[in-house]
Design a protein around this motif. Structure first.
Motif, mmCIF file in Angstrom:
data_model
loop_
_atom_site.group_PDB
_atom_site.id
_atom_site.type_symbol
_atom_site.label_atom_id
_atom_site.label_comp_id
_atom_site.label_asym_id
_atom_site.label_seq_id
_atom_site.Cartn_x
_atom_site.Cartn_y
_atom_site.Cartn_z
ATOM 1 N N GLU A 199 6.626 22.702 -17.073
ATOM 2 C CA GLU A 199 7.770 23.007 -17.952
ATOM 3 C C GLU A 199 7.296 23.580 -19.277
ATOM 4 N N LEU A 200 6.254 22.973 -19.825
ATOM 5 C CA LEU A 200 5.708 23.463 -21.092
ATOM 6 C C LEU A 200 5.195 24.894 -20.930
ATOM 7 N N GLU A 201 4.494 25.145 -19.794
ATOM 8 C CA GLU A 201 3.987 26.502 -19.558
ATOM 9 C C GLU A 201 5.136 27.498 -19.459
ATOM 10 N N ALA A 202 6.223 27.090 -18.764
ATOM 11 C CA ALA A 202 7.376 27.991 -18.609
ATOM 12 C C ALA A 202 7.990 28.300 -19.969
ATOM 13 N N MET A 203 8.101 27.253 -20.813
ATOM 14 C CA MET A 203 8.676 27.440 -22.153
ATOM 15 C C MET A 203 7.815 28.377 -22.987
ATOM 16 N N ASN A 204 6.478 28.161 -22.946
ATOM 17 C CA ASN A 204 5.584 29.019 -23.720
ATOM 18 C C ASN A 204 5.647 30.470 -23.249
ATOM 19 N N ALA A 205 5.774 30.645 -21.927
ATOM 20 C CA ALA A 205 5.856 32.005 -21.397
ATOM 21 C C ALA A 205 7.141 32.670 -21.879
ATOM 22 N N ALA A 206 8.269 31.904 -21.874
ATOM 23 C CA ALA A 206 9.543 32.478 -22.327
ATOM 24 C C ALA A 206 9.454 32.838 -23.805
ATOM 25 N N LEU A 207 8.860 31.937 -24.623
ATOM 26 C CA LEU A 207 8.747 32.221 -26.062
ATOM 27 C C LEU A 207 7.890 33.457 -26.304
ATOM 28 N N ALA A 208 6.804 33.573 -25.538
ATOM 29 C CA ALA A 208 5.926 34.725 -25.727
ATOM 30 C C ALA A 208 6.653 36.016 -25.345
ATOM 31 N N ALA A 209 7.460 35.943 -24.278
ATOM 32 C CA ALA A 209 8.166 37.140 -23.829
ATOM 33 C C ALA A 209 9.248 37.553 -24.825
ATOM 34 N N GLU A 210 9.818 36.561 -25.560
ATOM 35 C CA GLU A 210 10.915 36.884 -26.487
ATOM 36 C C GLU A 210 10.430 37.153 -27.907
ATOM 37 N N THR A 211 9.141 37.127 -28.133
ATOM 38 C CA THR A 211 8.626 37.334 -29.488
ATOM 39 C C THR A 211 8.876 38.769 -29.946
ATOM 40 N N MET A 212 9.233 38.908 -31.260
ATOM 41 C CA MET A 212 9.394 40.245 -31.803
ATOM 42 C C MET A 212 8.228 40.524 -32.728
ATOM 43 N N ASP A 213 7.718 41.711 -32.684
ATOM 44 C CA ASP A 213 6.615 42.059 -33.564
ATOM 45 C C ASP A 213 7.183 42.471 -34.910
ATOM 46 N N ALA A 243 0.836 -1.205 0.000
ATOM 47 C CA ALA A 243 0.000 0.000 0.000
ATOM 48 C C ALA A 243 0.873 1.257 0.000
ATOM 49 N N LEU A 244 1.917 1.259 0.857
ATOM 50 C CA LEU A 244 2.800 2.441 0.919
ATOM 51 C C LEU A 244 3.597 2.605 -0.370
ATOM 52 N N ASN A 245 4.059 1.456 -0.910
ATOM 53 C CA ASN A 245 4.784 1.513 -2.181
ATOM 54 C C ASN A 245 3.917 2.115 -3.278
ATOM 55 N N GLY A 246 2.665 1.674 -3.296
ATOM 56 C CA GLY A 246 1.718 2.196 -4.277
ATOM 57 C C GLY A 246 1.530 3.698 -4.097
ATOM 58 N N LEU A 247 1.397 4.132 -2.818
ATOM 59 C CA LEU A 247 1.223 5.556 -2.523
ATOM 60 C C LEU A 247 2.420 6.354 -3.043
ATOM 61 N N LYS A 248 3.611 5.825 -2.752
ATOM 62 C CA LYS A 248 4.849 6.505 -3.178
ATOM 63 C C LYS A 248 4.885 6.636 -4.714
ATOM 64 N N ASN A 249 4.560 5.531 -5.399
ATOM 65 C CA ASN A 249 4.589 5.567 -6.868
ATOM 66 C C ASN A 249 3.520 6.502 -7.428
ATOM 67 N N ASP A 250 2.325 6.478 -6.812
ATOM 68 C CA ASP A 250 1.251 7.348 -7.302
ATOM 69 C C ASP A 250 1.655 8.818 -7.195
ATOM 70 N N ILE A 251 2.224 9.170 -6.017
ATOM 71 C CA ILE A 251 2.624 10.576 -5.823
ATOM 72 C C ILE A 251 3.726 10.957 -6.810
ATOM 73 N N ALA A 252 4.704 10.036 -6.993
ATOM 74 C CA ALA A 252 5.796 10.321 -7.937
ATOM 75 C C ALA A 252 5.233 10.529 -9.345
ATOM 76 N N ASP A 253 4.267 9.694 -9.746
ATOM 77 C CA ASP A 253 3.666 9.850 -11.085
ATOM 78 C C ASP A 253 2.944 11.181 -11.221
ATOM 79 N N LEU A 254 2.172 11.535 -10.180
ATOM 80 C CA LEU A 254 1.434 12.805 -10.226
ATOM 81 C C LEU A 254 2.401 13.983 -10.368
ATOM 82 N N ILE A 255 3.513 13.896 -9.607
ATOM 83 C CA ILE A 255 4.509 14.980 -9.678
ATOM 84 C C ILE A 255 5.115 15.070 -11.084
ATOM 85 N N GLU A 256 5.475 13.911 -11.680
ATOM 86 C CA GLU A 256 6.062 13.900 -13.023
ATOM 87 C C GLU A 256 5.116 14.526 -14.036
ATOM 88 N N THR A 257 3.847 14.145 -13.969
ATOM 89 C CA THR A 257 2.869 14.663 -14.938
ATOM 90 C C THR A 257 2.732 16.181 -14.803
#
Ligand code: DAH
Length: 355
Positions: A79-93, A59-73
């Motif tokens: 990370e994607l949001e951070a990348m999109n924010a950086a790209l938007a900030a560096e855009t030139m008109d 049960a504890l092993n399962g809990l540990k794996n579930d939390i690790a999976d949730l964190i990874e997702t």
């Protein structure tokens, strides 16, 4: 067991609410770090009876794996949001309007582009060579013998000799590009070579730096008729009108026979009109490439032949666009450039006109 479900719910909520990677990492440490809540619970397994362990271990092993999976997702999303924010900030008109009135093409540049358009339509490509040349390419290979007076006639800028190196000169004409091309390229050759040239001379019609365009055609059968045809077509295309020409015998060390080409012109008031009229004006030198020049480039004159020509760009620009004094060309006066310059957005082309 209901404890475990509650702990999972708690972390699931926290992870979903983590707004950045740092907050997410704090949650990971709180749950799965060395002293984290789940890690401490797992440590407690040691004190349990074998029966309790059988249930709590998985049960504890399962809990540990579930939390690790949730964190990874959640981490990939953040990370994607951070990348999109950086790209938007560096855009030139890129749609910002360009102020084309700020700069213009110099007439010399314009004329060299017009020439490239005309000659590329005839199958020529554009070649280049260095402004600082050696004696071999500027003179010797072009059949100027050592000590020949023509070397002085060129008013050469000689550079100071460095060590054992061959003495360098500022090229006095674009003809050395012929040599470089024939040494590096197998015939058939069809090139023009526009560029800067230098002679120690300065008055109303001479500047120490000026521009030339060289031409070279080498194959097995090209003859004087082709030379005349190419140059006659060129001047009419360049002046955008029928231009009557004549070829006069002349001498250049690097061509045999050699000629100069004149165009008919007339003066109307202070204006010079090229094409028709009673007078002749010399505009270029040309001829069949001398066998010694072919030999200096490793080509067998029994097998290969061709023609060359050279002309002053600045003077052609003055004639075509009516500029009275050569020296103004290089005075870098923005009022002059504003008046005689060309729009950088209009490319010379044969379909809609050169200028
Ligand atoms: N290089 C000559 C000069 O500057 C111009 C010239 C004449 C070039 C005849 C040529 C040529 O290629 O065939 O005076």
């Amino acid at each position: 067991m209901s404890d475990i479900a509650a702990i999972k719910d708690k972390y699931e909520g926290e992870i979903a609410g983590a707004s950045d990677l740092k907050a997410l990492n704090d949650i990971r440490v709180a749950a799965l770090g060395k002293k984290g809540e789940v890690s401490m619970m797992m440590r407690g397994l040691g004190q349990m009876t074998p029966d309790e362990k059988k249930v709590m271990g998985p049960a504890l092993n399962g809990l540990k794996n579930d939390i690790a999976d949730l964190i990874e997702t959640r981490k990939s999303v953040l990370e994607l949001e951070a990348m999109n924010a950086a790209l938007a900030a560096e855009t030139m008109d890129m749609s910002l309007p360009v102020d084309v009135s700020m700069g213009t093409l110099h007439p010399v540049q314009q004329v060299m582009e017009e020439m490239a358009v005309i000659f590329s339509d005839m199958g020529f490509s554009v070649a280049e060579g260095p402004d600082i040349e050696d004696d071999f390419h500027n003179f010797t290979a072009l059949n100027f013998p050592p000590g020949h007076p023509a070397r002085d006639m060129h008013d050469t800028f000689f550079m100071e000799q460095v060590g054992e190196e061959e003495k360098k000169v500022l090229r006095t004409h674009t003809s050395p590009v012929q040599i470089r091309t024939m040494i590096n390229q197998k015939p058939p050759i069809r090139i023009i070579a526009p560029g800067r040239t230098y002679r120690c001379d300065s008055d109303q019609t001479h500047t120490p730096m000026f521009h030339q365009v060289e031409g070279l055609v080498i194959d097995k059968e090209t003859h004087m008729g082709h030379l005349k045809g190419v140059l006659m077509d060129f001047v009419s295309a360049f002046f955008e009108t029928d231009v009557d020409v004549q070829f006069r015998p002349h001498h250049f060390p690097f061509t045999e026979p050699s000629a100069e080409m004149d165009v008919r012109y007339e003066r109307v008031g202070s204006e010079i009109r090229i094409g028709q009229g009673e007078k002749w004006m010399e505009i270029l030198g040309c001829g069949m490439v001398h066998p010694n020049v072919l030999r200096a480039c490793g080509l067998d004159p029994e097998e290969y032949q061709g023609f060359a020509f050279g002309m002053g760009v600045d003077r052609l620009a003055m004639l075509k666009y009516g500029m009275p004094d050569l020296r103004d060309m290089f005075a870098a006066d923005t009022r002059w450039l504003g008046h005689y310059g060309f729009s950088p957005l209009l490319q010379a082309n044969l379909a809609t006109g050169l200028s």
